[in-house]
Design a protein around this motif. Sequence first.
Motif, PDB file in Angstrom:
ATOM      1  N   SER A   1       0.597  -1.225  -0.066  1.00  0.00           N
ATOM      2  CA  SER A   1      -0.060   0.105  -0.077  1.00  0.00           C
ATOM      3  C   SER A   1       0.904   1.255  -0.150  1.00  0.00           C
ATOM      4  CB  SER A   1      -0.964   0.215   1.222  1.00  0.00           C
ATOM      5  OG  SER A   1      -1.616  -1.157   1.347  1.00  0.00           O
TER       6      SER A   1
ATOM      7  N   ASP B   1      -5.856  -0.846  -4.991  1.00  0.00           N
ATOM      8  CA  ASP B   1      -5.472  -1.358  -3.838  1.00  0.00           C
ATOM      9  C   ASP B   1      -6.429  -2.474  -3.105  1.00  0.00           C
ATOM     10  OD1 ASP B   1      -3.943  -2.104  -1.360  1.00  0.00           O
ATOM     11  OD2 ASP B   1      -3.844   0.078  -0.773  1.00  0.00           O
ATOM     12  N   GLU B   2      -6.203  -3.441  -3.531  1.00  0.00           N
ATOM     13  CA  GLU B   2      -6.872  -4.689  -3.089  1.00  0.00           C
ATOM     14  C   GLU B   2      -8.388  -4.728  -3.272  1.00  0.00           C
ATOM     15  OE1 GLU B   2      -5.949  -6.996   0.282  1.00  0.00           O
ATOM     16  OE2 GLU B   2      -3.986  -5.811   0.474  1.00  0.00           O
TER      17      GLU B   2
HETATM   18 MG   LIG Z   1      -2.188  -2.809   2.040  1.00  0.00          MG
END
Ligand SMILES: [Mg+2]
Lengths: 230, 400
Positions: free
Chosen positions: A45, A166-167
């Motif tokens: 991240s 991000d995910e």
């Molecule tokens: Mg992360």
Amino acid sequence: MIEGSGLAKIYGKGSVEVRALDGVDIHIRKGEFVGITGASGSGKSTLLHLLGLLDRPTTGSLAIDGVEVSSLSERERTLFRLNRLGYVFQDYALVPELTAEENIYLPSKVRGMTAKECTRACRDILGLVGLRDRVSFLPGEMSGGEQQRVAIARALINNPAIVLADEPCANLDTRNSTLILELIQKLNRELNQTVLMVSHEEWHQRYFDRVIVMQDGKIISDNDSAGGAQ
Amino acid sequence: MLEDERVAFFLASRLITRGNKGTLVLTIMIIAMVFVNLIFLPSIIAGVVVLFNQQSIDYSYGNLVIEPRENELVILNVKELQQKINRIPGVVASSPRYTSGATIVYKGRSASPLLVAMNPEDEKQVLKISTKIISGDYLNEADTDQILIGKTLAGNRDQKVDRVASLGGAEVGKTVAVTFINGVTRSYRIKGILYSGSASTDSNAFITKKEIESVLGRSDTANQVLVRTTTTGDENAMRLTLMQYGVQQQIWTWQDKSADFLKSIVGSFDIINFISTIVSLIIAVVIIFIVIFINTVYRRKQIGILQAIGIDRSIIIKSYIFQALFICVCGTVAGCILLAAVLQYLTASPLVFPGGPVAPVLEPLLVFRAVASLFIVSLIAGYVPSWLTTREEILSAIRG
Ligand SMILES: [Mg+2]
Ligand SMILES: Nc1ncnc2c1ncn2[C@@H]1O[C@H](COP(=O)(O)OP(=O)(O)OP(=O)(O)O)[C@@H](O)[C@H]1O
């Protein structure tokens, strides 16, 4: 497209310092679909935040789309994010009071598009993500998968140089995750959209052109087919 | 740059129309009440001032008061002066008076009021005392042994009720003994009792000018001439006109005469009003501030994300300012409706002050001031909380 070298992010000072990112060199070309994976806390991240101009590196240099971004002012960075980056978050992050359509065209409205242009661009993109019949639904009236597709459409509306995710599938079941991954793959293949996506699911990797593996703030493997740096 | 405002307006309008209606309505109602509060009290005070002014004109002074030249005690050749004044354009009538102290005794109770001697017919055209006789009758030109007394002076049998020394319940038909400044004492029958609502007038006693002239042995003199003009409001101009027409005595306007009295009333009202205004505005600021602040804190993450996708902080702040302005505008409109209802009610059942019913006076400046202060309040209460929330680092806002 992205040229980062010696990127480091250090939190804290002295004995309590955390090297979230510890000298990362990253080079990404236009049209690539890059997956970033690694254990929790490995700095995925953090890296994405630096590339997305949400944070500044402690050291290192970064150029995106030919612009040396470290020299930009706060306001210029905001404009850069608006015009050249598309961000997709884990929890969709739509404005609950705006319909699917309104959520999507908000960033283009900020750029000064007229209501008509906004609506047209919006319908096209909603068609692309397969939600043409959800135009005037509020986020609360849509499933998680549908909301994430709206979020992807929002990230695409301003025709960004690069989409950062991000995910995006972390809150979705396998069926919806597959839908999202296939959608992103389609955007990458058909629109030649550059995509950088963080994921720690093993099975996602078959969708990526290239997989970057991180550990302790460093890139430990990169299966760059074209040889990485150039 | 106008693009930013357009987006901010768009965001604000959606947050309002699709947001929590309960809080919104409640907030608007509070602002409406603040608006009413900002206007109501001052308008009542303005109404009271209008009432007092009207009383000064109608029961005490007329529009202008002519008094002897400096260093002189009386005006001589009053009839001639009166005729001269009455011919001046803009003058309706004038009434010469001779006022003096006197001691009145009734059933062993005595009081020392101001004794006003006047020509009842002249006086009728200048003041409205003749319309305020609550028992008995007004004086006639020819009355010599009759007296008119104010209600306060007449007093009550039960002395505890009286605020000032009175005659202890003198009634129409009863006889009082009046001792004049020159020591002469005469008896008079109470012909009427006067209740005007004006405190000073209701403590006076009235006899005819003809009678005082026989007591004092003077004629054609007065120490006051009251003048009624056609319009109220340009007394200063009329004063100059009178001077141009050769009136050499001192000329006062009713404002000059009642200035001290009014100043003290208005002065203390102004303090009450100031406190009430400040408290109302603070309530308005705090309420809007809290509503916007809770809203932004609750949306902290969302605001962070909007900034992350490239929406400038200023747009977000402006959208909250728009929301605060919307609350303010709706509050003002609701306040106007509420105020209209209150005024309607007050017209139907007016507040009765000593001296008569008080109608609230809505001064445009007052309304403008209330609207402007609410506008400024909502600018502040929209700006500060959203500025505080958007000041946060985008990343820490997103992490939640
Ligand atoms: Mg992360
Ligand atoms: N604001 C911060 N202050 C201090 N340390 C931080 C901060 N943000 C991140 N870190 C640390 O940096 C390291 C990398 O964090 P990061 O969020 O990039 O990991 P990640 O790979 O995304 O993990 P996950 O898979 O759990 O999301 C972690 O050790 C984390 O504790």
